[in-house]
Every structure is written in C-alpha cells, then in structure tokens.
Design a protein around this motif. Structure first.
Motif, PDB file in Angstrom:
ATOM      1  N   PRO A 162     -27.838  -7.137  15.617  1.00 62.41           N
ATOM      2  CA  PRO A 162     -28.847  -6.621  16.559  1.00 62.41           C
ATOM      3  C   PRO A 162     -29.504  -7.737  17.381  1.00 62.41           C
ATOM      4  CG  PRO A 162     -29.138  -5.671  14.370  1.00 62.41           C
ATOM      5  CD  PRO A 162     -28.108  -6.748  14.232  1.00 62.41           C
ATOM      6  N   ASP A 163     -29.816  -7.404  18.629  1.00 62.49           N
ATOM      7  CA  ASP A 163     -30.439  -8.381  19.535  1.00 62.49           C
ATOM      8  C   ASP A 163     -31.677  -9.037  18.911  1.00 62.49           C
ATOM      9  OD1 ASP A 163     -28.639  -8.005  21.615  1.00 62.49           O
ATOM     10  OD2 ASP A 163     -29.844  -6.485  22.625  1.00 62.49           O
ATOM     11  N   GLU A 164     -32.550  -8.211  18.280  1.00 63.09           N
ATOM     12  CA  GLU A 164     -33.815  -8.765  17.749  1.00 63.09           C
ATOM     13  C   GLU A 164     -33.556  -9.898  16.777  1.00 63.09           C
ATOM     14  OE1 GLU A 164     -32.743  -5.404  18.224  1.00 63.09           O
ATOM     15  OE2 GLU A 164     -33.474  -4.903  16.213  1.00 63.09           O
ATOM     16  N   VAL A 165     -32.481  -9.778  15.987  1.00 63.88           N
ATOM     17  CA  VAL A 165     -32.216 -10.784  14.945  1.00 63.88           C
ATOM     18  C   VAL A 165     -31.962 -12.147  15.584  1.00 63.88           C
ATOM     19  CG1 VAL A 165     -30.564 -11.473  13.149  1.00 63.88           C
ATOM     20  CG2 VAL A 165     -31.366  -9.104  13.271  1.00 63.88           C
ATOM     21  N   VAL A 166     -31.085 -12.180  16.573  1.00 61.17           N
ATOM     22  CA  VAL A 166     -30.748 -13.483  17.166  1.00 61.17           C
ATOM     23  C   VAL A 166     -31.869 -13.985  18.088  1.00 61.17           C
ATOM     24  CG1 VAL A 166     -28.251 -13.507  16.923  1.00 61.17           C
ATOM     25  CG2 VAL A 166     -29.250 -12.301  18.847  1.00 61.17           C
ATOM     26  N   ILE A 167     -32.555 -13.060  18.751  1.00 65.10           N
ATOM     27  CA  ILE A 167     -33.665 -13.487  19.627  1.00 65.10           C
ATOM     28  C   ILE A 167     -34.738 -14.181  18.783  1.00 65.10           C
ATOM     29  CG2 ILE A 167     -35.570 -12.624  21.072  1.00 65.10           C
ATOM     30  CD1 ILE A 167     -33.513 -10.479  22.115  1.00 65.10           C
ATOM     31  N   GLU A 168     -35.010 -13.612  17.615  1.00 61.32           N
ATOM     32  CA  GLU A 168     -36.007 -14.222  16.730  1.00 61.32           C
ATOM     33  C   GLU A 168     -35.556 -15.606  16.250  1.00 61.32           C
ATOM     34  OE1 GLU A 168     -37.888 -12.434  12.837  1.00 61.32           O
ATOM     35  OE2 GLU A 168     -37.912 -10.986  14.490  1.00 61.32           O
ATOM     36  N   MET A 169     -34.270 -15.722  15.944  1.00 62.31           N
ATOM     37  CA  MET A 169     -33.754 -17.021  15.482  1.00 62.31           C
ATOM     38  C   MET A 169     -33.913 -18.088  16.558  1.00 62.31           C
ATOM     39  SD  MET A 169     -30.177 -16.081  13.688  1.00 62.31           S
ATOM     40  CE  MET A 169     -30.156 -15.942  11.920  1.00 62.31           C
ATOM     41  N   ILE A 170     -33.605 -17.712  17.786  1.00 66.75           N
ATOM     42  CA  ILE A 170     -33.695 -18.676  18.888  1.00 66.75           C
ATOM     43  C   ILE A 170     -35.161 -18.995  19.187  1.00 66.75           C
ATOM     44  CG2 ILE A 170     -33.304 -18.930  21.394  1.00 66.75           C
ATOM     45  CD1 ILE A 170     -30.746 -19.409  19.844  1.00 66.75           C
TER      46      ILE A 170
END
Ligand code: AP5
Length: 193
Positions: free
Chosen positions: A63-71
């Motif tokens: 999901p987008d939220e997962v990678v956006i949060e990581m970045i």
C-alpha cells in the motif's frame, strides 16, 4: 549548497539497485530504496515485514501509505549529502504527489527522473539469472516476474508522463555492461549537480 534530487526509474531488473549503489557513492547521494527497506523489515521479522512479505512475493505493490511513511521517516536524515537518489519509489502517481509535497515542504523538488530502458526479454533473463543466486522469492517464479513487469506497466509507468510534463524526464539506454550504463548515468548526473 542546494540538494539535487534524482529518481532512478525503470522496470524490475532494469538495474536500478545495481546502479544506485555505485552512483550514491560517486556523487555522495542519499540512496533510498523502498524495496531494500521492506526486505529489511522482513529479515528483522517485524509485524510490518510479516504483513508485506506475501504481497511482495506475489509481485504486487504494497500500500502507498506504507512506503510513503518509510520515506517520510528518512527525508530529514540528509546531513552533508548532495541530494537524494530515490530507487523503486515512487511507484504510483499518488506516491509521486506525496514525494513532491514532502520535498516542497523542505524547499526542494524532484530535479531529474532517470529512466532505464531495457527490453522485456532482457529483464526476464536478468531476473531468472538472479533467482539462482539471490534467494529473492519474487525472482523464483517466472509468472511472478511477468506480474511484476505488468504491474510496472500499469501502475508505475504513468509516472513517466507526469514527470515529462514537469520537464524532468530523462531516458537512458539500460542495455550494455554495468560500467557502460554507469558512465551514461554519471554523465547525466554530473550535468545537474
Ligand atoms: P524492488 O526491490 O524495488 O524491486 P524491483 O523493482 O522488482 O526491482 P529489482 O530489484 O528486481 O530490479 P532493479 O531494477 O533494482 O535491478 P537490479 O539492479 O537489482 O521492489 C520489490 C517489491 O517491493 C515490489 O515488487 C513491491 O512488492 C515492493 N515495493 C518496493 N517499493 C515499493 C513502492 N514504492 N510501492 C509499493 N511497493 C513497493 O538488477 C537486477 C539483476 O540484473 C541483478 O542480478 C543484477 O546483477 C543484474 N544486472 C544489473 N545490471 C545489469 C546489466 N547491465 N547487464 C546484465 N545484468 C545486469
């Protein structure tokens, strides 16, 4: 000095990871790979890693939220770096918009999108070869390799048009030896940094 920020872009197996490591070292860039970050979560056995591993082994996007949060968690750790090199991120238009916002808030932007162009058969050949060495579950099954390429075409490739409209699209011939491609990319980065 202002940071200059690059995306390294291209289908699975196009050489993003291989080239990013070398470029980050040569140009003092902060290399951020969401694939590496996700595999680190899996290796560490975290809850997030457990949830993401089945998605990744099918070759689907997490999901987008997962990678956006990581970045987002990484964008302030830029001490003494010449810029960012985002590898395998963004992968959807929503991720691209989120990245632009994160950078804008810090007075930065995406300066250049380097797109490695590699034909389908060469991608499959490289990934099948790596399957024997890497142990990556998403390389083992030819159907998963095909799915990853399909997902790229459908969900990720539209970012190219988005970046073309912003005047930051830079295609690069991704076929040749690793050193030849490194020289092509290095020349393009040198012009901008
Ligand atoms: P990710 O880790 O990003 O993998 P990928 O995009 O599938 O890319 P690869 O690592 O397979 O290829 P690459 O282009 O980096 O090429 P490489 O240098 O390794 O993502 C994995 C998964 O995580 C995704 O499927 C998704 O589930 C999830 N994910 C990650 N980011 C996400 C995001 N932002 N949003 C949602 N989900 C996300 O090279 C490949 C092979 O070719 C190597 O063996 C290499 O040695 C060889 N090679 C490289 N260059 C050459 C050359 N010039 N000639 C011959 N062989 C070469």
């Amino acid at each position: 000095m202002a940071m200059v920020n690059f995306l390294i872009f291209g289908p699975p197996g196009s050489g993003k990871g291989t080239q990013s490591v070398k470029l980050a070292e040569k140009f003092n860039l902060m290399h951020l790979s969401t694939g590496d970050m996700l595999r680190a979560e899996i290796a560490a056995g975290t809850d997030l890693g457990k949830k993401m591993s089945s998605i990744m082994s099918k070759g689907e996007l997490v999901p987008d939220e997962v990678v956006i949060e990581m970045i987002a968690a990484m964008t302030d750790s830029t001490k003494n770096k010449a810029g960012f090199l985002f590898d395998g991120f963004p992968r959807t238009v929503a991720q691209t918009e989120a990245l632009e916002n994160m950078l804008n808030e810090r007075g930065m932007k995406i300066d250049c999108m380097l797109v490695l162009e590699v034909d389908h058969d060469e991608l499959v050949k490289r990934l099948m070869l790596r399957a024997e060495l890497s142990g990556r579950p998403d390389d083992k099954d030819p159907a998963v390799i095909e799915n990853r390429i399909d997902v790229y075409r459908e969900k990720t490739e539209p970012i190219i048009d988005y970046c073309r409209q912003r005047g930051i699209y830079q295609p690069v011939d991704g076929v040749g030896t690793i050193d030849e491609i490194f020289a092509r990319l290095s020349n393009l980065i040198k012009e901008r940094i």
